[in-house]
Write an enzyme that holds these catalytic residues in place. Sequence first.
Site, PDB file in Angstrom:
ATOM      1  CB  SER A 179      -0.930  -0.048   1.217  1.00 33.16           C
ATOM      2  OG  SER A 179      -2.010   0.818   1.072  1.00 33.16           O
ATOM      3  CG  ASP A 432      -6.000  -3.397  -4.018  1.00 35.61           C
ATOM      4  OD1 ASP A 432      -6.878  -2.711  -3.434  1.00 35.61           O
ATOM      5  OD2 ASP A 432      -4.772  -3.197  -3.895  1.00 35.61           O
ATOM      6  CG  HIS A 457      -4.803  -3.264  -0.251  1.00 32.49           C
ATOM      7  ND1 HIS A 457      -4.392  -2.569  -1.374  1.00 32.49           N
ATOM      8  CD2 HIS A 457      -4.391  -2.513   0.795  1.00 32.49           C
ATOM      9  CE1 HIS A 457      -3.776  -1.461  -1.015  1.00 32.49           C
ATOM     10  NE2 HIS A 457      -3.756  -1.403   0.292  1.00 32.49           N
TER      11      HIS A 457
END
Length: 500
Positions: A179, A432, A457
């Site tokens: 991320s 995602d 994710h």
Amino acid sequence: MRTQVSDRAAATCILMLCLVCLHVTALKSQLFTRLGALPYSPEPPVSYKTFYFDQKIDHFGFLEDGTFKQRYLLSDKYWQQPGGPILFYTGNEGDITWFCNNTGFMWEIAEELGAMLVFAEHRYYGESLPFGPDSYSDSKHLNYLTSEQALADFAVLIQNLKGSLPGAQHSPVIAVGGSYGGMLSAWFRMKYPHVVVGALASSAPIWQFTGMVPCGDFYKIVTQDFAKSGHNCDASIRKSWKAINNVSSTVSGLQWLSEEFSLCAPLKNKNDIFTFKSWLQETWVNLAMVDYPYEANFLQPLPRWPIQVVCKYLSFDSAVSDYQLLQGVSQAAKVYYNYTGSSPCLNTSQTATSSLGYLGWFYQACTEMVMPMCTDGVQDMFEPEEWNFQAFSDECYAMFGVRPRADWAGAVYGGKEISSHSNIIFSNGGLDPWASGGVTSNISHSLVSIMIPDGAHHLDLRYSNDLDPPSVRAARALEVKSFREWIKKAKKTHCAAPTH
Ligand SMILES: *[C@@H]1O[C@H](CO)[C@@H](O)[C@H](O)[C@H]1NC(C)=O
Ligand SMILES: *[C@@H]1O[C@H](CO)[C@@H](O)[C@H](O)[C@H]1NC(C)=O
Ligand SMILES: *[C@@H]1O[C@H](CO)[C@@H](O)[C@H](O)[C@H]1NC(C)=O
Ligand SMILES: *[C@@H]1O[C@H](CO)[C@@H](O)[C@H](O)[C@H]1NC(C)=O
Ligand SMILES: *[C@@H]1O[C@H](CO)[C@@H](O)[C@H](O)[C@H]1NC(C)=O
């Protein structure tokens, strides 16, 4: 007003990754109480030592000469000295122990690589607060909360570890992150190639910035996840916004909605309805991020393939009444908020908490991390809303006294012009929403994109699981193969050096 608050919701999505630390710890014990031994829990306990490193508050100027204690976690159980590699997690917007717990991939490959693991906390998050608890009280302090400062922290920490740990002097270092942490690991390799030999940037939306990708792609992916997880699932959600508007137009309708959704605080007016809709929208986004193939507890404790479970309550045909539809939506939302059965009520301001992670990430979004988002209600299942930079900027100014610089991320990190760099793996999950801003095709032989079509994710960074799809197993294998190549090459370079 609508645009502003919604902009906030859009800009704070990533930050869910950090708010969660609080939820996760609180709910974990409840989960265990209710379910007893979890069926999926062969995860070995992680064990590390915690250290604090005196880090300069400002690496790039000389007036502020103070330091803060940056927390980092270190595990050398499998480290082969001298010279064994170091896998270095570039911490993101939250408590580093929580990221550490959720990055099982590093723990699983440490032994075969003979690697030391280091997890470095990002400044201003967790315990790494430069000005202590006051860090957030004064926007002058927040001035030092930038990705550039965070990367410099990582570089200085690594140089120090190499200089002080016996046997680490020639250890090749590989950056790993997911991320925003993945963005940092990619940028770390770009900016400090002499410090890290390569980087794994998992689910890292380095192109989510102004002018780099269409602003609607993010919500399109969310919508596709729902569309393919159940009959009419996306259509029902698309319809629900009007149903909410209609039902909430009367006092009795407001009361019915509040009771149906078991809200902690009853809805009273238009403003509450606006908050309610934003909260639902964020709920669907979060589900898309954590649509994992097994029961997991990342943003919330959830069943396997949670969107499929949610969609069971949303498979209406076109004749459904507003009330029936919203009953389904309420049951669907409770899959997310009450899987463990331990939520007394649903709190629509839950994502508006002023936890440290929230404020920190929002400050970053309000300065250099401007991520335009928009919806059209056609290609996505949300109410149409354009990206409004000015409104966003005004909100940032009201909150922090700063205005975002929309083009800075592109200027400082190269935007789409990154082909001169090397040794970075960008992995992305097809489920995602953040893949919208990710690198999803190969750029060169050493700037490699790995797609995990049925991954959410940063699935690849999680512990392996019997229910993992083949695509994520293949991704992890390719990642480890690259790590080995980088390490081998670094050793060769070092051995050829005349000083050796
Ligand atoms: C991380 O896992 C350890 C157990 O291995 C646990 O004690 C700790 O609370 C976890 N931290 C977070 C933030 O979840
Ligand atoms: C609006 O809600 C009322 C009940 O409150 C219902 O009878 C009506 O059909 C709804 N209108 C639409 C357009 O769905
Ligand atoms: C959550 O689930 C439990 C157990 O089924 C139930 O008693 C409780 O009312 C639910 N909470 C909400 C907010 O629906
Ligand atoms: C709802 O969440 C907010 C933010 O976390 C919190 O301040 C508030 O007390 C919560 N309300 C209830 C009724 O739990
Ligand atoms: C990029 O190249 C690698 C081989 O080096 C391949 O495995 C991978 O599938 C390619 N990625 C994409 C998105 O085509």
